[in-house]
Design an enzyme around this catalytic site. Structure first.
Site, PDB file in Angstrom:
ATOM      1  N   ASP A  11      51.735  28.538  38.803  1.00 48.97           N
ATOM      2  CA  ASP A  11      50.446  29.088  39.116  1.00 48.97           C
ATOM      3  C   ASP A  11      49.244  28.720  37.945  1.00 48.97           C
ATOM      4  O   ASP A  11      49.754  29.151  36.789  1.00 48.97           O
ATOM      5  CB  ASP A  11      50.888  30.478  39.145  1.00 48.97           C
ATOM      6  CG  ASP A  11      49.412  31.297  39.395  1.00 48.97           C
ATOM      7  OD1 ASP A  11      48.408  30.845  39.201  1.00 48.97           O
ATOM      8  OD2 ASP A  11      49.690  32.667  39.686  1.00 48.97           O
ATOM      9  N   TYR A 227      55.841  40.964  31.807  1.00 50.86           N
ATOM     10  CA  TYR A 227      55.619  40.455  33.077  1.00 50.86           C
ATOM     11  C   TYR A 227      54.457  39.598  33.120  1.00 50.86           C
ATOM     12  O   TYR A 227      53.556  39.930  32.778  1.00 50.86           O
ATOM     13  CB  TYR A 227      55.333  41.602  33.938  1.00 50.86           C
ATOM     14  CG  TYR A 227      55.012  41.301  35.300  1.00 50.86           C
ATOM     15  CD1 TYR A 227      56.374  41.058  36.172  1.00 50.86           C
ATOM     16  CD2 TYR A 227      53.913  41.510  36.024  1.00 50.86           C
ATOM     17  CE1 TYR A 227      56.166  40.636  37.485  1.00 50.86           C
ATOM     18  CE2 TYR A 227      53.665  41.073  37.246  1.00 50.86           C
ATOM     19  CZ  TYR A 227      54.669  40.515  37.943  1.00 50.86           C
ATOM     20  OH  TYR A 227      54.835  39.977  39.273  1.00 50.86           O
ATOM     21  N   LYS A 230      55.832  37.056  39.638  1.00 50.40           N
ATOM     22  CA  LYS A 230      57.217  36.687  40.120  1.00 50.40           C
ATOM     23  C   LYS A 230      57.037  35.188  40.110  1.00 50.40           C
ATOM     24  O   LYS A 230      56.201  34.552  39.860  1.00 50.40           O
ATOM     25  CB  LYS A 230      57.288  37.359  41.501  1.00 50.40           C
ATOM     26  CG  LYS A 230      57.508  38.720  41.372  1.00 50.40           C
ATOM     27  CD  LYS A 230      58.873  38.956  41.509  1.00 50.40           C
ATOM     28  CE  LYS A 230      59.783  40.343  41.680  1.00 50.40           C
ATOM     29  NZ  LYS A 230      60.158  41.077  40.337  1.00 50.40           N
TER      30      LYS A 230
HETATM   31  C1  F6R Z   1      51.994  39.398  42.031  1.00 52.04           C
HETATM   32  C2  F6R Z   1      50.882  39.125  41.277  1.00 52.04           C
HETATM   33  C3  F6R Z   1      49.733  40.225  41.579  1.00 52.04           C
HETATM   34  C4  F6R Z   1      49.120  40.712  40.364  1.00 52.04           C
HETATM   35  C5  F6R Z   1      48.232  42.022  40.604  1.00 52.04           C
HETATM   36  C6  F6R Z   1      47.676  42.559  39.205  1.00 52.04           C
HETATM   37  O1  F6R Z   1      52.964  38.497  41.567  1.00 52.04           O
HETATM   38  O2  F6R Z   1      50.782  38.385  40.595  1.00 52.04           O
HETATM   39  O3  F6R Z   1      49.878  41.177  42.687  1.00 52.04           O
HETATM   40  O4  F6R Z   1      50.402  41.260  39.760  1.00 52.04           O
HETATM   41  O5  F6R Z   1      47.056  41.456  41.220  1.00 52.04           O
HETATM   42  O6  F6R Z   1      47.245  41.412  38.476  1.00 52.04           O
HETATM   43  P1  F6R Z   1      46.557  41.845  37.188  1.00 52.04           P
HETATM   44  O7  F6R Z   1      47.418  42.896  36.338  1.00 52.04           O
HETATM   45  O8  F6R Z   1      46.399  40.629  36.542  1.00 52.04           O
HETATM   46  O9  F6R Z   1      45.074  42.504  37.595  1.00 52.04           O
HETATM   47 MG    MG Z   2      48.728  34.194  40.259  1.00 54.64          MG
HETATM   48 MG    MG Z   3      52.116  32.994  43.083  1.00 59.21          MG
END
Ligand code: F6R
Ligand code: MG
Ligand code: MG
Length: 364
Positions: A11, A227, A230
């Site tokens: 990503d 974190y 995933k």
């Molecule tokens: C799942 C993912 C998204 C983010 C969510 C919050 O793998 O990447 O669901 O976790 O959009 O993202 P932030 O914390 O960057 O605003």
């Molecule tokens: Mg992403």
């Molecule tokens: Mg992804």
């Protein structure tokens, strides 16, 4: 001469948020791998995406874990990240955990699945690519494909498959591996791989050692210690002539089984098989997606891809996914929609618990 297929993904920045990869980033990747094909480093390549993951599919003769191939992928991700940064795409470079390349992309953030084999008279190969889920998502379909006769008729009626297969399982927490034979040890196998957060099927071989399938098993959040999403895994499966048929390989995805991931990597949700163009997980950052790219490998070249879930026979699975998504979403912040606490170790939840710690009183 053996052919190697390397699928390396990362990503490098989402558009918008975590929904998809921007066209201009894919164009950069195309240019980089195009140059590598012209100078003979790789035989062939395809640039694909699933959700916000950029997928580099390369065919070459250098074997797995080759430094030049990994460097090519790394440099391509760096260049695509520069473009993502210039467009201020979301989370640009989020999977690239290091500033400099050190010989192998493993442990540096990108997901990797590589398979090396002597080409048969004809070699059909399927590459599954997923978004908003983790490597344990392949456990259930791989079990069904290679060990469940209710899924794979060939296990019962094809003498070339009747012996069964060997599963290599990785314990991604203790960093150990074990091989289990099917059908003999299928109950032992299931006792491990039912725990999808810890045990992941890394590869499947025939009993004569011939490789059938390889998955990426990287745990990005373990590597980073916090974190950052995933792992959005990939899986390569060879098909036909003593391996499961293409249709047997796809059959498990007619059932939208539950996987971990979805919003903030912290929810259970149904795994939705979609055509390439529909891999845009937008509802509650999901539901988790899987695409299947079918190829014929021909003298080191990639013939394809064929968009294998672009078939009305998967419409019912998609409709069921939406029903299950509606149902489970109504649980909001409650388990089992939200993952249990110990699987949310790297989310923001520990911060909230820390804040409340001093206010907890002992119950007399
Ligand atoms: C799942 C993912 C998204 C983010 C969510 C919050 O793998 O990447 O669901 O976790 O959009 O993202 P932030 O914390 O960057 O605003
Ligand atoms: Mg992403
Ligand atoms: Mg992804």
């Amino acid at each position: 001469m053996k052919t190697t297929i390397s699928v390396i993904k990362a990503d490098i920045g989402g558009f918008p948020g975590h929904v998809s990869v921007h066209k201009e980033c894919m164009e950069i990747a195309d240019k980089e791998l195009g140059a590598a094909k012209n100078n003979g480093l790789i035989n062939d390549y395809r640039i694909m995406r699933c959700g916000d993951d950029l997928e580099l599919i390369m065919s070459h003769t250098k074997g797995i874990n080759n430094e030049e191939i990994h460097k090519l992928a790394w440099d391509t991700f760096i260049k695509a990240t520069e473009k993502a940064k210039s467009l201020k795409l979301y989370g640009a470079g989020q999977d690239l955990l290091s500033d400099s390349f050190s010989g192998n992309v493993k442990g540096m953030g990108p997901g990797v699945a590589e398979i090396e084999f002597e080409e048969r008279k004809s070699d059909p190969l399927i590459i599954f690519m997923a978004d908003k889920t983790a490597p344990g998502a392949w456990n259930l379909p791989l079990y069904k494909i290679f060990a469940d006769p209710f899924n794979t008729a060939g296990l019962v009626i094809d003498p070339k498959m009747h012996d069964g297969f060997v599963f290599e399982v990785h314990d991604v927490i203790d960093n150990k591996r074990i091989e289990l034979k099917c059908p003999e040890e299928s109950y032992d196998l299931l006792s491990l791989i039912g725990a999808t957060d810890r045990y992941c099927v890394k590869s499947v071989k025939k009993k004569n050692g011939e490789i059938c399938s390889v998955s990426s098993t990287q745990r990005l959040n373990f590597m980073a210690g916090r974190y950052i999403g995933k792992d959005d895994p990939v899986c390569i499966v060879r098909a036909q002539s003593g391996f499961p048929a293409v249709g047997e390989v796809l059959e498990p995805f007619a059932f939208p089984f539950m996987v971990k991931g979805w919003m903030r990597g912290s929810h259970h949700g149904p795994f939705m098989p979609v055509p390439f163009e529909k891999a845009n997980p937008s509802r509650f950052d999901g539901p988790p997606r899987v695409i299947a790219a079918g190829f014929q490998v021909s003298n080191g070249m990639l013939i394809g891809p064929s968009d294998l879930f672009d078939d009305p026979s998967f419409d019912k699975a998609r409709a069921e996914t939406n029903l299950i998504a509606d149902y489970i979403r109504r649980h909001g912040p409650f388990e089992p929609h939200r993952l249990p606490m110990d699987e949310m170790e790297y989310t923001t939840l520990p911060g909230v618990l820390e804040k409340l710690k001093s206010r907890f009183e002992v119950i007399e």
